[in-house]
Design an enzyme around this catalytic site. Structure first.
Site, PDB file in Angstrom:
ATOM      1  N   HIS A 162      -7.667 -53.282  65.148  1.00  0.00           N
ATOM      2  CA  HIS A 162      -8.799 -53.052  64.261  1.00  0.00           C
ATOM      3  C   HIS A 162      -8.790 -52.048  63.234  1.00  0.00           C
ATOM      4  CE1 HIS A 162     -11.246 -55.025  67.852  1.00  0.00           C
ATOM      5  NE2 HIS A 162     -10.168 -55.862  67.481  1.00  0.00           N
ATOM      6  N   HIS A 171     -10.477 -38.456  50.042  1.00  0.00           N
ATOM      7  CA  HIS A 171     -10.264 -39.028  48.869  1.00  0.00           C
ATOM      8  C   HIS A 171     -10.176 -37.622  47.768  1.00  0.00           C
ATOM      9  CE1 HIS A 171     -10.886 -41.790  45.376  1.00  0.00           C
ATOM     10  NE2 HIS A 171     -11.657 -40.908  44.823  1.00  0.00           N
ATOM     11  N   CYS A 186      -5.601 -42.766  45.568  1.00  0.00           N
ATOM     12  CA  CYS A 186      -6.311 -41.664  44.724  1.00  0.00           C
ATOM     13  C   CYS A 186      -5.451 -40.731  44.347  1.00  0.00           C
ATOM     14  CB  CYS A 186      -7.679 -41.720  45.290  1.00  0.00           C
ATOM     15  SG  CYS A 186      -7.557 -40.953  46.899  1.00  0.00           S
ATOM     16  N   ASP A 233      -8.644 -46.568  46.263  1.00  0.00           N
ATOM     17  CA  ASP A 233      -7.663 -47.783  46.671  1.00  0.00           C
ATOM     18  C   ASP A 233      -6.567 -47.151  47.522  1.00  0.00           C
ATOM     19  OD1 ASP A 233      -6.402 -46.251  44.782  1.00  0.00           O
ATOM     20  OD2 ASP A 233      -6.155 -48.142  43.329  1.00  0.00           O
TER      21      ASP A 233
END
Length: 208
Positions: A201, A120, A16, A13
């Site tokens: 984007h 992560h 981490c 999220d």
């Protein structure tokens, strides 16, 4: 010493790193808001040490940036948290199998461990057996006279090497992404960032 080193998954999220540190330090996977505050307070209190050259952005701007729950942490934040807790933080990189040690040279007497897959952070813990509940986890290890944490270090490295063999990492220089908005393919973090800046984007999916 009986047991295994286990990877404890932290939710993806954008917080981490902070929640992984919260888990290994306090057995709490929801410490990100608190630890972001700690980092901002540390940085604002020492504008000489935490200069624009060090942070990559002005001190004040950095503080509001790190308090944003969408922003990721990295080396600067890990070094501040090592000092805040007074413990070394070892981060194992799956892609390179390298271990970076934060708080090194401060003669801290304890160490915690994280594992990083390129995007992560998860926590590493000593568990009595495979599948044991997390409440049995040991996450804080005494640093020995030789500045290692003994056999645990070898077990952690074996786990990292095993993850590396399985290619359980994201090569952020070469991974391929597709823009979820316009379906254009980009290669690597740099191209993804450039595309996001050019188009606005930010919804990318990894594809092989």
């Amino acid at each position: 010493m009986e047991g295994i080193v286990a990877r404890r998954v932290i939710p993806s999220d954008n917080s981490c790193l902070f929640n992984a540190v919260g888990y290994v330090m306090d057995h709490d996977k929801n410490k990100a808001p608190e630890l972001r505050q700690v980092i901002a307070a540390t940085v604002v209190s020492d504008p000489v040490k935490y200069s624009e050259a060090f942070l990559g952005k002005p001190n004040e701007e950095y503080c509001s940036w790190i308090l944003d729950s969408e922003k990721w942490g990295g080396a600067i934040e890990l070094s501040i948290l090592a000092d805040y807790y007074g413990r070394e933080i070892a981060t194992y990189d799956i892609q390179t199998t390298r271990c970076d040690l934060y708080g090194q040279g401060k003669k801290y007497s304890e160490r915690v461990m994280l594992i990083y897959d390129g995007l992560h952070y998860d926590a590493l813990a000593m568990s009595p057996f495979d599948g044991a509940p997390e409440e049995f986890d040991q996450t804080i290890f005494p640093v020995l006279l030789d500045r290692t944490i003994g056999p645990v270090e070898g077990l952690a490295l074996n786990l990292v090497k095993e993850q590396h063999r399985k290619r359980s990492f994201t090569d952020t220089a070469r991974f391929t992404l597709r823009c979820g908005v316009c379906q254009i393919g980009v290669v690597g973090q740099k191209e993804a960032v450039e595309h996001a800046q050019a188009t606005g984007h930010v919804n990318f999916q990894e594809y092989r």
